[in-house]
Design an enzyme around this catalytic site. Structure first.
Site, short mmCIF file in Angstrom:
data_model
loop_
_atom_site.label_atom_id
_atom_site.label_comp_id
_atom_site.label_asym_id
_atom_site.label_seq_id
_atom_site.Cartn_x
_atom_site.Cartn_y
_atom_site.Cartn_z
N GLY A 9 -4.40 73.73 36.77
CA GLY A 9 -5.81 73.81 36.35
C GLY A 9 -6.71 73.99 37.56
O GLY A 9 -6.52 73.34 38.58
N ALA A 54 -11.10 77.33 54.13
CA ALA A 54 -10.72 76.51 55.29
C ALA A 54 -9.36 76.92 55.81
O ALA A 54 -9.15 77.01 57.04
CB ALA A 54 -10.72 75.03 54.90
N VAL A 55 -8.43 77.20 54.90
CA VAL A 55 -7.08 77.62 55.33
C VAL A 55 -7.18 78.93 56.12
O VAL A 55 -6.63 79.06 57.22
CB VAL A 55 -6.14 77.79 54.10
N ARG A 104 -0.07 79.12 34.97
CA ARG A 104 1.07 78.22 34.80
C ARG A 104 2.30 79.12 34.65
O ARG A 104 2.27 80.11 33.93
CB ARG A 104 0.87 77.35 33.55
N ASP A 113 0.29 67.76 40.89
CA ASP A 113 1.66 67.33 41.20
C ASP A 113 2.71 68.33 40.73
O ASP A 113 3.75 68.48 41.36
CB ASP A 113 1.94 65.91 40.69
N THR A 139 -7.32 69.09 41.89
CA THR A 139 -7.41 68.94 40.43
C THR A 139 -8.56 68.00 40.13
O THR A 139 -8.82 67.08 40.91
CB THR A 139 -6.11 68.35 39.81
N ASP A 195 -8.49 65.84 37.91
CA ASP A 195 -7.94 64.60 37.31
C ASP A 195 -7.81 63.44 38.30
O ASP A 195 -7.65 62.30 37.89
CB ASP A 195 -6.57 64.87 36.68
N ASP A 254 -5.24 62.68 40.07
CA ASP A 254 -3.98 62.00 39.77
C ASP A 254 -2.82 62.48 40.64
O ASP A 254 -1.66 62.45 40.21
CB ASP A 254 -3.62 62.21 38.28
N MET A 293 -11.93 64.70 30.16
CA MET A 293 -10.59 65.14 30.57
C MET A 293 -9.93 64.11 31.50
O MET A 293 -10.48 63.04 31.75
CB MET A 293 -10.69 66.49 31.26
N ARG A 345 -6.13 64.36 31.74
CA ARG A 345 -4.70 64.37 31.38
C ARG A 345 -4.25 62.93 31.12
O ARG A 345 -4.85 62.27 30.29
CB ARG A 345 -3.90 65.03 32.50
N ILE A 403 -16.13 72.43 30.53
CA ILE A 403 -17.34 72.39 31.37
C ILE A 403 -17.07 71.51 32.61
O ILE A 403 -17.62 71.72 33.69
CB ILE A 403 -18.53 71.85 30.54
N GLN A 404 -16.15 70.54 32.42
CA GLN A 404 -15.83 69.61 33.52
C GLN A 404 -15.08 70.30 34.67
O GLN A 404 -14.98 69.76 35.76
CB GLN A 404 -14.95 68.47 32.99
O1 F6P Z 1 -5.44 69.14 34.96
C1 F6P Z 1 -6.74 69.56 34.72
C2 F6P Z 1 -7.03 69.60 33.24
O2 F6P Z 1 -8.36 70.04 33.07
C3 F6P Z 1 -6.80 68.29 32.50
O3 F6P Z 1 -7.84 67.37 32.66
C4 F6P Z 1 -6.63 68.79 31.09
O4 F6P Z 1 -5.84 67.90 30.32
C5 F6P Z 1 -5.91 70.10 31.28
O5 F6P Z 1 -6.18 70.52 32.61
C6 F6P Z 1 -6.34 71.18 30.34
O6 F6P Z 1 -5.58 72.30 30.60
P1 F6P Z 1 -5.79 73.70 29.88
O7 F6P Z 1 -7.03 74.30 30.42
O8 F6P Z 1 -4.58 74.47 30.23
O9 F6P Z 1 -5.93 73.39 28.42
#
Ligand code: F6P
Length: 319
Positions: free
Chosen positions: A11, A22-23, A72, A103, A125, A127, A129, A169, A171, A250-251
């Site tokens: 995502g 930066a890279v 993906r 991850d 990300t 998230d 996480d 969001m 995950r 939107i997030q």
């Molecule tokens: O990992 C980022 C994220 O936005 C999560 O918060 C959410 O669960 C997921 O991706 C949504 O993924 P997609 O846009 O593939 O539905």
């Protein structure tokens, strides 16, 4: 090291462009060429590369999303795909790879390194996480987007004396819900890391009502349950109409915050240094305000934990 590649995967997150910049700039500073890989691991496998010079990353520090696109590509878990990708990179003179993502993206980078191709991971990300870091690129911007949305919803909730469930969001992680709930003054916050009782939320609503408060904000992380489902359960229990707002993608958008841009700069620069130093197989991160890097395996052992002291605090502040 004369030439490296960079890709974004999973995502997208605000600040990924600042990390790409930066890279590229840090590598060019040291005389190293950079190739951008488009569409994540799928592009890596399909040799979807383009050279990135200093100018090609100009004017992107403030842009959300990723100029390299993201995809993906589950097939990349298979060894054959990884070996082909390595062969193709070597043919193009690429000697190291920076992977910006979560991850899942790190696993691909770890496997490529195990097969002899040095990779470094940058946590990107919303998230928050990713193992081996306290903060990821994109989290701060997403958090501010959510807080801004809560503030706006609160205006109308107050005017109409409504209760709102806001689904955010994250995950399986509760960081966005936790931080945004605390910053937005939510009456209840539901995160996957903590069990909740519907009765506890009802008690809070009733306690508020008994002192004349007729609006309320409940934040639910998507990893707990759907916002609409929670609203239905609360309606059944209280007999009061509950509005639901699902903030959704939107997030993930918007111009990165200053904090995310600085993190991106620090991580991007360190990733390039590691490759130049011949240290592949590392995940960069931030800990106690210092940039750190860990072997991917060690990073995976340090599973990210939401700061549950904030959860306790939110309960104390929303009595
Ligand atoms: O990992 C980022 C994220 O936005 C999560 O918060 C959410 O669960 C997921 O991706 C949504 O993924 P997609 O846009 O593939 O539905």
């Amino acid at each position: 090291m004369k030439k490296i590649a960079v890709l974004t995967s999973g995502g997208d997150a605000p600040g990924m462009n600042a990390a790409i910049r930066a890279v590229v700039r840090k590598a060019r500073y040291h005389g190293v060429e950079v190739v951008g890989v488009y569409h994540g691991y799928e592009g890596l496998y399909n040799e979807n590369y383009k050279p990135l010079d200093i100018g090609s990353v100009g004017d992107i520090i403030q842009r959300g999303g990723t100029i390299l696109y993201s995809a993906r590509f589950p097939e990349f878990k298979e060894g054959d795909y990884q070996e082909q990708a390595i062969e193709r990179m070597k043919k193009a003179g690429i000697e190291g790879l920076v992977v910006i993502g979560g991850d899942g993206s790190y696993r691909g980078a770890m496997q490529l390194t195990e097969k002899g191709f040095p990779c470094v991971g940058i946590p990107g990300t919303i998230d928050n996480d990713v193992p081996g870091t306290e903060y990821t690129i994109g989290f701060d911007t997403a958090l501010n987007t959510v807080v801004d949305s809560i503030d706006k919803i609160r205006d109308t909730a107050t005017s109409h004396e409504n209760t709102f469930v806001i689904e955010v969001m994250g995950r399986d992680a509760g960081d966005i819900a936790l931080w945004a709930g605390l910053a937005g003054g939510a009456e209840s916050i539901l995160i996957p890391e903590e069990k909740f009782e519907i009765e506890d939320i009802v008690t809070r609503l009733e306690r508020g009502a008994s002192r004349g408060k007729r609006h309320s904000i409940i934040i639910v992380a998507e990893g707990v349950m759907k916002g609409h489902k929670l609203a239905k359960q609360l309606e059944e229990r209280t007999g009061v109409k509950i509005r639901t707002s699902v903030l959704g993608h939107i997030q993930r958008g918007g111009s990165p915050s200053a904090r995310d841009r600085v993190l991106a700069g620090l991580f991007g620069a360190r990733a390039v240094e590691l490759l130049i130093e011949g240290k592949g197989g590392r995940a960069v991160g931030i800990k106690n305000h210092n940039v750190v890097d860990y072997d991917f395996k060690v990073a995976f052992e340090q599973k990210h934990q939401a700061d549950l002291s904030l959860y306790t605090l939110s309960k104390e502040l929303s009595i």
